[in-house]
Design a protein around this motif. Structure first.
Motif, PDB file in Angstrom:
ATOM      1  N   UNK A  24       0.976  -0.967   0.135  1.00 27.58           N
ATOM      2  CA  UNK A  24       0.255  -0.286  -0.414  1.00 27.58           C
ATOM      3  C   UNK A  24       1.016   1.465   0.049  1.00 27.58           C
ATOM      4  N   UNK A  25       2.200   1.581   0.609  1.00 27.98           N
ATOM      5  CA  UNK A  25       3.382   1.872   0.936  1.00 27.98           C
ATOM      6  C   UNK A  25       3.351   2.447  -0.400  1.00 27.98           C
ATOM      7  N   UNK A  26       3.907   1.463  -1.551  1.00 28.72           N
ATOM      8  CA  UNK A  26       4.609   1.315  -2.770  1.00 28.72           C
ATOM      9  C   UNK A  26       3.110   2.143  -3.256  1.00 28.72           C
ATOM     10  N   UNK A  27       2.015   1.647  -3.449  1.00 29.29           N
ATOM     11  CA  UNK A  27       0.876   2.149  -4.399  1.00 29.29           C
ATOM     12  C   UNK A  27       0.502   3.591  -4.281  1.00 29.29           C
ATOM     13  N   UNK A  28       1.291   4.045  -2.708  1.00 28.83           N
ATOM     14  CA  UNK A  28       0.681   5.148  -2.354  1.00 28.83           C
ATOM     15  C   UNK A  28       2.022   6.231  -2.785  1.00 28.83           C
ATOM     16  N   UNK A  29       2.878   5.558  -2.918  1.00 25.96           N
ATOM     17  CA  UNK A  29       3.933   6.422  -3.607  1.00 25.96           C
ATOM     18  C   UNK A  29       4.300   6.670  -5.057  1.00 25.96           C
ATOM     19  N   UNK A  30       3.640   5.659  -5.579  1.00 20.63           N
ATOM     20  CA  UNK A  30       3.252   5.564  -7.191  1.00 20.63           C
ATOM     21  C   UNK A  30       2.357   6.680  -7.600  1.00 20.63           C
ATOM     22  N   UNK A  31       1.497   6.632  -6.487  1.00 18.38           N
ATOM     23  CA  UNK A  31       0.157   7.384  -7.170  1.00 18.38           C
ATOM     24  C   UNK A  31       0.505   9.582  -6.974  1.00 18.38           C
ATOM     25  N   UNK A  32       1.220   8.885  -6.266  1.00 17.57           N
ATOM     26  CA  UNK A  32       1.730  10.153  -5.916  1.00 17.57           C
ATOM     27  C   UNK A  32       2.846  10.791  -6.442  1.00 17.57           C
ATOM     28  N   UNK A  33       3.669   9.884  -7.069  1.00 14.35           N
ATOM     29  CA  UNK A  33       4.572   9.868  -8.534  1.00 14.35           C
ATOM     30  C   UNK A  33       4.030  10.099  -9.793  1.00 14.35           C
ATOM     31  N   UNK A  34       2.726   9.614 -10.039  1.00 16.98           N
ATOM     32  CA  UNK A  34       1.997   9.924 -11.150  1.00 16.98           C
ATOM     33  C   UNK A  34       1.469  11.336 -10.834  1.00 16.98           C
ATOM     34  N   UNK A  35       0.467  11.286 -10.058  1.00 18.88           N
ATOM     35  CA  UNK A  35       0.235  12.750 -10.081  1.00 18.88           C
ATOM     36  C   UNK A  35       0.983  14.030 -10.119  1.00 18.88           C
ATOM     37  N   UNK A  36       1.726  14.021  -9.300  1.00 20.01           N
ATOM     38  CA  UNK A  36       2.803  14.681 -10.013  1.00 20.01           C
ATOM     39  C   UNK A  36       3.607  14.654 -10.636  1.00 20.01           C
ATOM     40  N   UNK A  37       3.584  13.771 -11.319  1.00 22.70           N
ATOM     41  CA  UNK A  37       4.199  13.311 -12.945  1.00 22.70           C
ATOM     42  C   UNK A  37       3.322  14.445 -14.226  1.00 22.70           C
ATOM     43  N   UNK A  38       2.112  13.877 -13.722  1.00 21.94           N
ATOM     44  CA  UNK A  38       0.911  14.288 -14.655  1.00 21.94           C
ATOM     45  C   UNK A  38       0.393  16.118 -14.149  1.00 21.94           C
ATOM     46  N   UNK A  39       0.987  16.684 -12.765  1.00 17.36           N
ATOM     47  CA  UNK A  39       0.672  17.966 -13.045  1.00 17.36           C
ATOM     48  C   UNK A  39       2.458  18.952 -13.311  1.00 17.36           C
ATOM     49  N   UNK A  40       3.822  17.561 -12.839  1.00 13.70           N
ATOM     50  CA  UNK A  40       4.545  18.345 -14.201  1.00 13.70           C
ATOM     51  C   UNK A  40       4.329  18.583 -15.622  1.00 13.70           C
TER      52      UNK A  40
END
Length: 520
Positions: free
Chosen positions: A283-299
């Motif tokens: 779940x932590x890895x999934x959360x990190x992946x979701x955060x990275x995806x959202x940050x990537x989309x924002x970038x």
């Protein structure tokens, strides 16, 4: 059971039942086997009864011999003495089946059948349990004992008179205790002179079986209570944490990953604890992946916004400007912005697909030395801007073979060389060195540029994070080159870092480490 596609075995029906009733069922089933001892007691009782029947047959033979050896006038006294010694009721019949002597009539009431209606409830419960077990195990039901007026109405007397044997019969008293009768002929010189019959109420057999049954019932009850409590405890220690983990997993599936804290159960060292920690890490890895995806989309949105704004401004200016020179300048801006967006979209597309593509890629042997030779030769053929020089240092005898995808690894070193060229001064030297280090291949790319500040050495590998030289034209790089390089290297179980040069000259050194194919 059936075998699934992945080779694992699964049960057809038990998978539909919760773990708690399954654990209880297994333990209660074992108790049911223990309860089979009740039926063993019935077999034990049958053996005792058979032994008593044989004993009654032997005793009545001896009694008949004793009666034959005394005078008829002394038979009553002998019958009373034998009845007291054996605990049986004795009756003497003449050759016509007429009763001539009875120890009960002589005053000895040692065999008295109890009236079940006058017994307490405990005896009634015991009789009911006897009847139930006899029905379950199919025990033959003995005939009910009733007094008979004529001697030949007794089957044992009749058989003994006709065959001169010692038959015995088991009867059932009203209180379900066994009554054993036996008879033997009193023979003389003139043939059969009479028949002696013994009657015994074997209440001790029933009492012994009931006592053992009670003891077994107490043991079974205690074991059942302990087993059920242990089963509930076991179910609680297994089912409750599994339910907590299942609820947390459902919340993660519903898109609430940031709000969910999956219990890690740190005190448990069993499989449930391992599962809890694995799910928590997942779940932590999934959360990190979701955060990275959202940050990537924002970038991505941020990076796309700048060229789009410039492009829109240039297009709007073209509709108002009539000066050919200004129009040409605006068209140049449009072309640059389109090229910049094309390069940005290409890099974004590759960066977003890298993880999935590398996980499915089929690695093959790649000669890094030959690949770098070809890459630098192509660069020299195309010509390098600002007079920058490239040098590749390695021993020709070394076999620099790694397992990987050649095109991806080539992209890593293209990005590193591009990065070094952009930071190198005019006429600068870029050195690429490759050498074996035990089981690993180490490739170093050095330039003579300003270097990377220590506090920014991890930041340069982030997406859209780029420290570009001031002289470089804006928008020439997307800021994804080093991020793509790290993703590819880590996908090949390697690493990439940036450090200062060992010769203390200005410049940066990027170090790529990859596992060799032929590890020693």
């Amino acid at each position: 059971m059936r075998e699934t596609d992945d080779g694992e075995l699964t049960l057809r029906w038990s998978g539909r039942v919760s773990l708690t009733p399954r654990i209880l069922f297994v333990n209660i089933f074992a108790l049911a086997l223990l309860a089979g001892g009740f039926f063993y007691l019935d077999s034990y009782r049958s053996r005792i009864v058979d032994s008593r029947v044989a004993q009654a047959s032997r005793e009545v033979r001896l009694i008949a011999e004793a009666m034959r050896s005394v005078q008829p006038a002394r038979r009553d006294a002998l019958a009373l003495r034998l009845a007291r010694d054996t605990g049986a009721r004795l009756r003497l019949y003449d050759e016509a089946g007429t009763l001539i002597s009875d120890t009960r009539s002589l005053g000895l009431r040692n065999v008295v059948l109890k009236d079940p209606d006058k017994q307490d409830w405990g005896q009634g419960a015991a009789r009911f349990l006897d009847a139930m077990i006899d029905t379950v195990v199919g025990t033959p039901r003995a005939p009910l004992y009733r007094e008979r007026s004529a001697g030949f109405d007794w089957p044992d007397v009749r058989t003994a008179r006709n065959t001169e044997t010692a038959p015995a019969t088991v009867w059932r008293a009203p209180d379900r205790t066994p009554v054993i009768t036996a008879a033997a002929a009193i023979s003389g010189l003139k043939g059969v002179q009479g028949v002696v019959m013994t009657t015994m109420n074997a209440t001790d057999i029933t009492q012994t079986v009931r006592v053992e049954r009670f003891r077994l019932s107490v043991v079974l009850l205690i074991v059942a209570i302990v087993s059920i409590l242990l089963s509930l405890f076991l179910a609680r220690t297994i089912v409750r944490p599994l339910r907590r983990l299942a609820r947390a997993a459902v919340r993660v599936r519903l898109g609430r990953a940031r709000e969910v804290v999956v219990p890690r159960l740190p005190t448990r060292r069993d499989e449930v604890g391992m599962l809890a920690r694995a799910l928590s890490d997942m779940s932590l890895a999934l959360r990190a992946r979701i955060d990275a995806t959202e940050a990537f989309a924002a970038d991505v949105a941020h990076e796309m916004k700048n060229p789009l704004a410039s492009l829109r401004s240039a297009v709007e200016g073209l509709s108002r400007v009539r000066d050919p020179e200004l129009q040409e300048r605006l068209l140049a801006i449009v072309r640059d912005d389109v090229h910049r967006m094309d390069r940005l979209i290409t890099d974004i597309s590759e960066a977003s697909r890298l993880d999935a593509q590398l996980s499915r890629a089929k690695f093959e042997p790649v000669d890094i030395g030959a690949m770098l030779d070809a890459l630098l030769a192509q660069r020299d053929d195309r010509g390098i801007e600002r007079g920058i020089r490239l040098r590749f240092d390695h021993r020709k005898s070394d076999r620099l073979i790694v397992m990987g995808e050649g095109s991806r690894l080539e992209r890593v070193f293209e990005n590193l060389v591009d990065n070094a060229v952009s930071f190198s001064p005019d006429g600068g030297l870029i050195t690429i060195a490759a050498a074996r280090d035990q089981d690993e291949l180490v490739i170093k790319v050095e330039d003579e540029g300003p270097g990377v500040p220590e506090e920014a050495r991890e930041q340069v590998f982030s997406r859209f994070q780029s420290l570009r030289p001031e002289s470089e034209e804006f928008g020439k790089h997307s800021g994804l080159g080093l991020a793509i390089a790290r993703t590819i290297v880590e996908g090949h179980q390697g690493s990439i870092v940036v450090e200062s040069r060992e010769d203390r000259l200005s410049g940066a050194r990027f170090v790529v480490t990859l596992p060799l194919r032929d590890r020693r």
